[in-house]
Every structure is written in C-alpha cells, then in structure tokens.
Design an enzyme around this catalytic site. Sequence first.
Site, PDB file in Angstrom:
ATOM      1  N   SER A   9      14.708 -20.543  14.815  1.00  0.00           N
ATOM      2  CA  SER A   9      15.101 -20.521  15.801  1.00  0.00           C
ATOM      3  C   SER A   9      16.094 -21.661  15.419  1.00  0.00           C
ATOM      4  CB  SER A   9      13.820 -21.264  16.509  1.00  0.00           C
ATOM      5  OG  SER A   9      14.480 -21.602  18.383  1.00  0.00           O
ATOM      6  N   HIS A  34      14.371 -16.075  15.206  1.00  0.00           N
ATOM      7  CA  HIS A  34      14.431 -15.913  16.485  1.00  0.00           C
ATOM      8  C   HIS A  34      15.602 -16.380  17.616  1.00  0.00           C
ATOM      9  CE1 HIS A  34      10.349 -16.734  19.578  1.00  0.00           C
ATOM     10  NE2 HIS A  34      11.054 -17.498  19.957  1.00  0.00           N
ATOM     11  N   ASP A  36      16.145 -16.704  21.646  1.00  0.00           N
ATOM     12  CA  ASP A  36      15.596 -17.419  22.990  1.00  0.00           C
ATOM     13  C   ASP A  36      16.361 -17.602  24.276  1.00  0.00           C
ATOM     14  OD1 ASP A  36      12.171 -18.904  21.754  1.00  0.00           O
ATOM     15  OD2 ASP A  36      13.426 -20.262  20.820  1.00  0.00           O
ATOM     16  N   MET A  38      16.566 -17.544  28.256  1.00  0.00           N
ATOM     17  CA  MET A  38      15.797 -18.367  28.973  1.00  0.00           C
ATOM     18  C   MET A  38      16.852 -18.159  30.276  1.00  0.00           C
ATOM     19  SD  MET A  38      14.683 -21.874  27.655  1.00  0.00           S
ATOM     20  CE  MET A  38      14.168 -22.150  25.412  1.00  0.00           C
ATOM     21  N   HIS A  67      12.740 -13.536  21.652  1.00  0.00           N
ATOM     22  CA  HIS A  67      12.326 -13.711  22.710  1.00  0.00           C
ATOM     23  C   HIS A  67      12.272 -14.268  24.290  1.00  0.00           C
ATOM     24  CE1 HIS A  67       8.637 -17.967  23.468  1.00  0.00           C
ATOM     25  NE2 HIS A  67       8.767 -16.801  24.279  1.00  0.00           N
ATOM     26  N   MET A  69      12.105 -15.203  27.727  1.00  0.00           N
ATOM     27  CA  MET A  69      12.241 -16.205  29.037  1.00  0.00           C
ATOM     28  C   MET A  69      12.363 -15.637  30.062  1.00  0.00           C
ATOM     29  SD  MET A  69      10.888 -19.365  26.341  1.00  0.00           S
ATOM     30  CE  MET A  69      12.032 -18.598  25.307  1.00  0.00           C
ATOM     31  N   MET A 138       2.055 -18.793  21.914  1.00  0.00           N
ATOM     32  CA  MET A 138       3.078 -20.413  22.697  1.00  0.00           C
ATOM     33  C   MET A 138       2.323 -21.378  21.675  1.00  0.00           C
ATOM     34  SD  MET A 138       5.824 -19.454  22.967  1.00  0.00           S
ATOM     35  CE  MET A 138       6.553 -21.192  23.247  1.00  0.00           C
ATOM     36  N   ASP A 176       4.694 -19.963  17.827  1.00  0.00           N
ATOM     37  CA  ASP A 176       6.171 -21.057  18.199  1.00  0.00           C
ATOM     38  C   ASP A 176       6.191 -21.668  19.087  1.00  0.00           C
ATOM     39  OD1 ASP A 176       8.763 -20.999  19.158  1.00  0.00           O
ATOM     40  OD2 ASP A 176       8.591 -18.991  20.479  1.00  0.00           O
TER      41      ASP A 176
END
Length: 220
Positions: A9, A34, A36, A38, A67, A69, A138, A176
């Site tokens: 990540s 990966h 992320d 957000m 991913h 979010m 998660m 994750d």
Amino acid sequence: MSKKMIAPSILAADFANLQRDIEMVNESDADWFHIDIMDGVFVPNISFGMPVLKAISKHAKKTIDVHLMIVDPDRYIQTFADLGSNVLTVHYEACTHLHRTLQAIKAAGMKAGVALNPHTNVSLLENVINDIDLVCIMSVNPGFGGQSFIENTYNKVKQLKALINEKGASTLIEIDGGVNDKNAKDLVDAGADVLVAGSFVFKSEDQKKTITNLSSVANS
Ligand code: DX5
Ligand code: ZN
C-alpha cells in the site's frame, strides 16, 4: 493452487521519495500496487488524488489496484480508468446502486472490486457476487495505515469463500489493514488471494526482503 498475491500500500510510502518507492515495488516480488484514495468524507482522512495517481501510473509496472474510500464513486469511474487503474474498488457502504456501479467499472475496462467495512456482513453480497471480480475485506476501519488487525476478519473470509464457492463465482478475496507475516498464512488458509500490506512493508528495514518473505509465507 493459484499464486497468492502481495499488494504493497503506497499510503505508507515516503511521499517525498515516491518514485524511489515505486521502483522498489517494481523490482520486488510484489504483485500489485495498492493505491488508497480518501476524500475526508467517507473516511476521516484525506490521502491524495488524481495528480498523484497520474505520477504513480507513469512509473508503476504492475497491476494498479485502486481502493476508493470516497462517497458517490460513480462520479470518477472514467477518470480512474483514464489514470491507468486496473482494478477499481468501491465501498459497499458508499454505493446506493452497487450493481450499476459494478457494470460501469467493467464497461470502463477495469476489474470491479467491492470493499466491506469491518461491520458489514459478507452475506449482503449474495445477490451480486457473480458480478464482482474482487472483494476487499477491511481488516481495520478504513482511513489510516498502521492500525491493528481485527481478528473477526478470519470468520468473514471463510464466510465469503463459502459464498463464492456456493455461487460458482471467480471473485478474488483481498485483505486490507494490519497484514503482516504473523497473520498472512492464516488469512490465506481461510481463503484470501491478495494481501495488502502498508506499514509492514514500508516501515521495515529491508522493504524488498520483507515483500519476498511475506510472499513466501503466503504461498507456503
Ligand atoms: C486503510 C487503507 C489501507 C492501509 C493499510 O484505510 O485502506 O490500504 O494503507 O495499511 P496497513 O498495512 O499499515 O494497515
Ligand atoms: Zn486500502
């Protein structure tokens, strides 16, 4: 049995040396990147957005697993496809019309993923599992790296694996949050296919060696 994959990540990387850390992942035994994203609304943190993903894509030589979010992810499906995402994962809790969202992700040429928060029951995917390429369970509450692993995750992985088998689906199971060399083998034995690891990789002394070791534990 198919190879169990490791997805470092980038949230835990050194953002001032992002290219160096991306090259490290390129040269390592890692399988995926990966990423992320957000928005400070769906989760209580803001990570980074499109310009940073664009910079990552330019150097990354492996599958880019994004991913999201964020609330209302449908707004940005085409944008993430254009930025080079190969897998696009949305949160179950952020999608009112999940089936439609999954079709839109696939129509944009990406694999479609669904992430479940720790409190979200895997049985909620029963009617849509055959449309999902990847379920991200998660194992921490989303929003931050470096949190500790929630033990109930093993039960969820087993339930999800049973659902996938029952429905004859080919969905991958990704874990994750809080993944390390202590829980990797048990997660794989429960049915996991992809292990995301942020802090465990990037806070270690020899990052490439940590990835190699994690991959051997997962595939042992
Ligand atoms: C958390 C993110 C994770 C995070 C994992 O919201 O989705 O991908 O980077 O980090 P670690 O491995 O440190 O728990
Ligand atoms: Zn993530």
